[in-house]
Design a protein around this motif. Structure first.
Motif, PDB file in Angstrom:
ATOM      1  N   PHE A 148     -39.318  15.694  10.778  1.00  0.00           N
ATOM      2  CA  PHE A 148     -39.200  14.990  11.625  1.00  0.00           C
ATOM      3  C   PHE A 148     -40.224  15.504  12.965  1.00  0.00           C
ATOM      4  O   PHE A 148     -40.252  16.528  13.032  1.00  0.00           O
ATOM      5  N   ALA A 149     -40.536  14.401  13.688  1.00  0.00           N
ATOM      6  CA  ALA A 149     -41.423  15.109  14.960  1.00  0.00           C
ATOM      7  C   ALA A 149     -40.454  14.670  16.119  1.00  0.00           C
ATOM      8  O   ALA A 149     -39.584  14.024  16.161  1.00  0.00           O
ATOM      9  N   PHE A 150     -40.705  15.780  17.017  1.00  0.00           N
ATOM     10  CA  PHE A 150     -39.933  15.673  18.373  1.00  0.00           C
ATOM     11  C   PHE A 150     -40.852  16.238  19.409  1.00  0.00           C
ATOM     12  O   PHE A 150     -41.702  17.378  19.361  1.00  0.00           O
ATOM     13  N   CYS A 151     -40.534  15.752  20.375  1.00  0.00           N
ATOM     14  CA  CYS A 151     -41.274  16.483  21.635  1.00  0.00           C
ATOM     15  C   CYS A 151     -40.243  16.812  22.613  1.00  0.00           C
ATOM     16  O   CYS A 151     -39.217  15.967  23.428  1.00  0.00           O
ATOM     17  N   PHE A 152     -40.179  18.051  23.091  1.00  0.00           N
ATOM     18  CA  PHE A 152     -39.289  18.563  24.006  1.00  0.00           C
ATOM     19  C   PHE A 152     -39.756  18.225  25.591  1.00  0.00           C
ATOM     20  O   PHE A 152     -41.077  18.222  25.865  1.00  0.00           O
ATOM     21  N   ASP A 153     -38.785  17.979  26.454  1.00  0.00           N
ATOM     22  CA  ASP A 153     -39.510  17.555  27.911  1.00  0.00           C
ATOM     23  C   ASP A 153     -38.716  18.138  28.704  1.00  0.00           C
ATOM     24  O   ASP A 153     -39.075  17.938  30.026  1.00  0.00           O
ATOM     25  N   ARG A 154     -37.796  19.013  28.564  1.00  0.00           N
ATOM     26  CA  ARG A 154     -37.042  19.923  29.788  1.00  0.00           C
ATOM     27  C   ARG A 154     -37.073  21.277  29.365  1.00  0.00           C
ATOM     28  O   ARG A 154     -36.222  21.538  28.426  1.00  0.00           O
ATOM     29  N   GLU A 155     -37.484  22.124  29.900  1.00  0.00           N
ATOM     30  CA  GLU A 155     -37.713  23.387  29.485  1.00  0.00           C
ATOM     31  C   GLU A 155     -36.324  24.354  29.642  1.00  0.00           C
ATOM     32  O   GLU A 155     -36.008  25.392  28.939  1.00  0.00           O
ATOM     33  N   GLU A 156     -35.473  23.895  30.515  1.00  0.00           N
ATOM     34  CA  GLU A 156     -34.150  24.699  30.734  1.00  0.00           C
ATOM     35  C   GLU A 156     -33.124  24.213  29.860  1.00  0.00           C
ATOM     36  O   GLU A 156     -32.078  24.782  29.487  1.00  0.00           O
TER      37      GLU A 156
END
Length: 206
Positions: A154-162
């Protein structure tokens, strides 16, 4: 097409020592940082840290394939090493807009609802409600590169570093949550409810 795996550097965040084995999955990963091959410098954003040392967690090994791809190995059921289905783990130290592909490479089931539109669930510290990943980003297939085991990618994009992100096979329901629910029923003193111990699991919880 043959895919070659780069040798990965895997470190325990607490001890700084390298860890991991080719075929042995002794326990769940514990705050395990996975960095590019040969890297020995300080921890950087985007060097993902995996953890499954919590109730209902399951992730035994992580292999670095590229900056954007990781192979994940799940541990088998306690009483039968042939059954490998459940996974539940967290990821942190992400970089904003970092895109990844996670391959869970050693499923044992020939049939899966992932082929019929089901998808894993995800939540994060700032978004604590479980959400399903888009089905278009999930693939379930048999892979010759992994002893012909079944693989779910599965593909995923992280959007919040904390944020700390948590991924799971489906909505977890822990033993502690079950005990809490049963205790709440007992407190109601229902005339038709009686609770008795029938036996213990292999883990023999207290």
């Amino acid at each position: 097409m043959e895919r070659k795996m780069e040798g990965s550097t895997v470190r325990d965040v607490d001890t700084g020592g390298e860890t991991g084995g080719e075929d042995v999955l002794v326990g769940n990963v514990n705050k395990l940082m996975v960095s590019p091959p040969g890297y020995s410098g300080p921890q950087r954003k985007g060097h993902l840290i995996f953890d499954a040392c919590f109730e209902s967690g399951n992730l035994g090994r992580v292999d670095y394939i590229s900056e954007f791809e990781f192979d994940l190995f799940i541990r088998p059921d306690t009483c039968n090493p042939r059954f490998r289905v459940w996974f539940n783990f967290t990821v942190e130290n992400v970089r904003e807009t970092q895109r990844v592909i996670f391959n869970v490479v050693n499923f044992s089931k020939t049939k899966s609802l992932y082929r019929d539109g089901m998808s894993p669930v995800v939540k994060s510290t700032s978004r604590p409600k479980w959400q399903r990943l888009p089905a278009k980003n999930v693939y379930y297939y048999r892979c010759p590169d992994h002893r012909r085991n079944y693989v779910m990618s599965f593909a995923f994009c992280f959007d919040r570093e904390e944020d700390v992100y948590q991924f799971s096979y489906c909505y977890p329901y822990t033993y502690s949550r079950l005990q809490h629910y049963l205790a709440s029923l007992e407190r109601r003193n229902l005339s038709y409810l009686q609770r008795e111990q029938l036996g213990l699991s292999v883990a023999q919880p207290l």
